[in-house]
Write a protein that holds these residues in place. Structure first.
Motif, short mmCIF file in Angstrom:
data_model
loop_
_atom_site.label_atom_id
_atom_site.label_comp_id
_atom_site.label_asym_id
_atom_site.label_seq_id
_atom_site.Cartn_x
_atom_site.Cartn_y
_atom_site.Cartn_z
N TRP A 26 -16.53 19.63 -37.68
CA TRP A 26 -16.84 20.53 -36.57
C TRP A 26 -17.58 21.78 -37.07
O TRP A 26 -18.57 22.20 -36.49
CB TRP A 26 -15.53 20.89 -35.88
N SER A 28 -21.35 21.33 -38.02
CA SER A 28 -22.27 21.25 -36.89
C SER A 28 -22.69 22.64 -36.41
O SER A 28 -23.80 22.82 -35.91
CB SER A 28 -21.63 20.47 -35.73
N PHE A 67 -20.94 17.62 -22.46
CA PHE A 67 -21.34 18.56 -23.51
C PHE A 67 -21.58 19.97 -22.96
O PHE A 67 -21.52 20.95 -23.69
CB PHE A 67 -22.60 18.06 -24.23
N GLY A 110 -18.69 22.17 -23.70
CA GLY A 110 -18.27 22.30 -25.09
C GLY A 110 -18.20 23.74 -25.58
O GLY A 110 -18.84 24.63 -25.01
N GLU A 149 -13.09 25.21 -28.03
CA GLU A 149 -12.22 25.14 -29.21
C GLU A 149 -12.55 26.22 -30.24
O GLU A 149 -11.72 26.59 -31.06
CB GLU A 149 -12.31 23.75 -29.86
N ASN A 207 -25.06 16.20 -33.79
CA ASN A 207 -24.79 16.04 -32.36
C ASN A 207 -23.42 15.45 -32.10
O ASN A 207 -22.66 15.90 -31.23
CB ASN A 207 -25.86 15.15 -31.72
N MET A 242 -20.14 17.53 -33.73
CA MET A 242 -19.63 18.72 -33.03
C MET A 242 -18.51 18.36 -32.06
O MET A 242 -17.61 19.17 -31.83
CB MET A 242 -20.76 19.42 -32.29
N THR A 243 -18.55 17.15 -31.50
CA THR A 243 -17.58 16.81 -30.45
C THR A 243 -16.49 15.83 -30.90
O THR A 243 -15.47 15.72 -30.22
CB THR A 243 -18.30 16.22 -29.23
N TYR A 302 -12.96 17.11 -30.90
CA TYR A 302 -12.22 17.14 -29.64
C TYR A 302 -11.23 15.97 -29.60
O TYR A 302 -10.10 16.10 -29.10
CB TYR A 302 -13.16 17.03 -28.44
N VAL A 333 -14.46 11.57 -24.33
CA VAL A 333 -15.24 12.11 -25.46
C VAL A 333 -15.76 10.96 -26.33
O VAL A 333 -16.90 10.99 -26.80
CB VAL A 333 -14.40 13.09 -26.30
N ASN A 387 -19.70 10.09 -27.11
CA ASN A 387 -20.24 9.99 -28.46
C ASN A 387 -20.88 8.63 -28.73
O ASN A 387 -21.94 8.54 -29.36
CB ASN A 387 -19.15 10.28 -29.49
#
Length: 500
Positions: A92, A95, A221, A224, A227, A403, A406-407, A410, A450, A454
């Motif tokens: 995370w 990113s 997204f 986002g 967090e 890309n 980053m997620t 989650y 999520v 992705n």
């Protein structure tokens, strides 16, 4: 110095920080451009299946670990597994390095729009440098300034993010009031509102199910960044109450704000007129927000029965304010994100992973690590700006690699939440999920949504024939995950050798 350390974030300051980090005003005109009124359904679906349940999970985490400095790492490590947590947190954080490279170069576009009324950055030059190199130099200066100001402590950051939050709020007020005035004066919506419009996009590029799934990913997204605020729990006043309240209020306001904003776009925007005839330039996701707000000013002038010249002038000035607003909003987000992810990574993870130099803190922030971070970002900016076409391709690869990275965390946070709820020894002063069944449903839904986003992000380039894009999207989390595993294994080996 001591006074600066004792100051804590109030509910208002926390909400503004969350707002600037998560809410993207440009997502409203972009959504309307891609899907029209039909985008509201997918934004609400994304909020119900991802954003709100995920936000309530973070609220519970934050209240329980209010004294922990490590943010999401501390939450996952104590709830589930330290190694699992480090991999997710490192992936995370990596990113956000690319995010800083990207935004530090792109932030000059709204500034140019503010000054000139349109984007002139491609014509900017300093000392004979090309426009790309000039933007690179400006980006480097920007990183140095942001790092210097941020290193002075949270109080300095709080003041700037508050300005960013207020500017975003004002542009939304301008959208709402302007659209409402046009609706009252004209007596009808510019874009006809009917049942069909609520489910079918006027955009021919978003009519098949695959294309609509692509928009759902876009909507997910758009929520986002929440967090990243995890690192602020220990800096928040009465955190066990203030933090969950701030997250809950912000999440609901952001969700409603997106939906209402999209509907208000239709009050002054006839889709065909605005995006095919109003602007001479090609409409892209990068400039559609400025075109839409320019159109707001123009349509307001026309509704007031002003002449063409005056209407166009009003549109230009609203577009300029849009540039100022986005510049301030991105600045506010930058001041939060330049330290919060790093703070969670350095302060939350075992100190033995890092050198003593990197773990040194000042004004409550890992000041030396921030300097090293600035150096890494500046090196990438310099390479991309001055390295020619090969370097630009390298940056495209980096963007593709991050890309998904980053997620994915989650999903890590969502899975770890089961362990968090099962551990009775963790005191939970704030709880939304009181039933194990509801907890499991929330975890499964968030993780699936999520995960779907992705997977679709990975295969989407392949569907367009871009095999390299798909490969790099997969390579990103794999690469950052392997680096994290190696780092953590070395730490474990050092600890075993020390015990022996």
């Amino acid at each position: 110095m001591s006074e600066r350390k004792t100051k804590k974030l109030t509910l208002k300051s926390l909400i503004l920080m969350i707002f600037t980090s998560v809410f993207g005003f440009t997502n409203i005109p972009r959504a309307f451009y891609l899907m029209g009124y039909a985008s509201v359904f997918w934004y609400i679906l994304a909020a119900i299946t991802f954003f709100l349940p995920f936000a309530f999970m973070l609220s519970e985490y934050g209240a329980a670990f209010k004294d922990k400095k490590g943010g999401i790492y501390s939450w996952m490590a104590e709830s589930f597994n330290p190694k699992f947590s480090f991999i997710g947190t490192f992936m995370w954080y990596a990113s956000y390095i690319i995010w800083m490279v990207n935004v530090s170069s792109g932030i000059w576009i709204p500034l140019s729009n503010m000054i000139f009324g349109f984007d002139k950055t491609q014509q900017w030059t300093i000392l004979g440098l090309t426009s790309v190199q000039t933007l690179g130099v400006l980006a480097i200066i920007w990183i140095l300034i942001i790092t210097f100001i941020s290193s002075r402590g949270l109080d300095s950051i709080k003041k700037i993010t508050s300005i960013g939050g207020v500017s975003v709020a004002l542009i939304n007020i301008m959208l709402f009031l302007g659209a409402l005035m046009i609706l009252i004066l004209n007596g009808k919506m510019a874009q006809p509102l009917n049942v069909q419009e609520l489910f079918l996009s006027p955009n021919a590029d978003y009519t098949t199910m695959i294309q609509v799934f692509g928009f759902l990913v876009f909507a997910i997204f758009a929520y986002g960044g929440l967090e990243a605020i995890g690192g602020l729990v220990d800096e928040t006043e009465h955190a066990e109450v203030t933090f969950p309240k701030g997250v809950a209020i912000s999440s609901i306001v952001i969700s409603i704000g997106y939906a209402v904003g999209i509907f208000m776009m239709g009050a002054f925007t006839n889709w065909i007129f605005a995006f095919t005839h109003f602007s001479d330039e090609e409409v892209t996701l990068g400039n559609v927000a400025y075109i839409a707000m320019n159109n707001l000013g123009y349509q307001l002038g026309q509704s007031l029965q002003l002449n063409e010249t005056v209407s166009l002038t009003i549109g230009t000035w609203i577009s300029r304010y849009m540039g100022l607003s986005m510049f301030l909003a991105l600045t506010g987000a930058f001041f939060t994100l330049i330290f919060s992810p790093l703070k969670q990574l350095i302060e939350g993870t075992p100190k033995e992973i890092w050198s003593e130099y990197l773990t040194n803190t000042k004004n409550g922030l890992p000041i030396n690590a921030m300097k090293v971070q600035a150096g890494i970002v500046i090196c990438i900016i310099g390479l991309v700006s001055f390295g020619g076409s090969g370097a630009k391709y390298f940056f495209d690869i980096l963007v593709s690699m991050t890309n998904v990275s980053m997620t994915i965390p989650y999903m890590f946070l969502s899975i770890a939440f089961i362990g968090f709820k099962m551990k009775k020894e963790i005191e939970k002063p704030f709880e939304v999920y009181k039933s194990p069944i509801i907890t499991n449903i929330a975890v499964v839904v968030v993780t699936f949504v999520v995960g779907f986003a992705n997977v679709f992000t990975i295969i989407q380039p392949l569907m367009k024939g871009d095999i390299a894009g798909t490969i790099y999207s997969i390579l990103g989390p794999v690469f950052f995950g392997i680096v994290a595993i190696i780092m953590y294994n070395q730490f474990e080996k050092k600890r075993i050798d020390k015990d022996l």
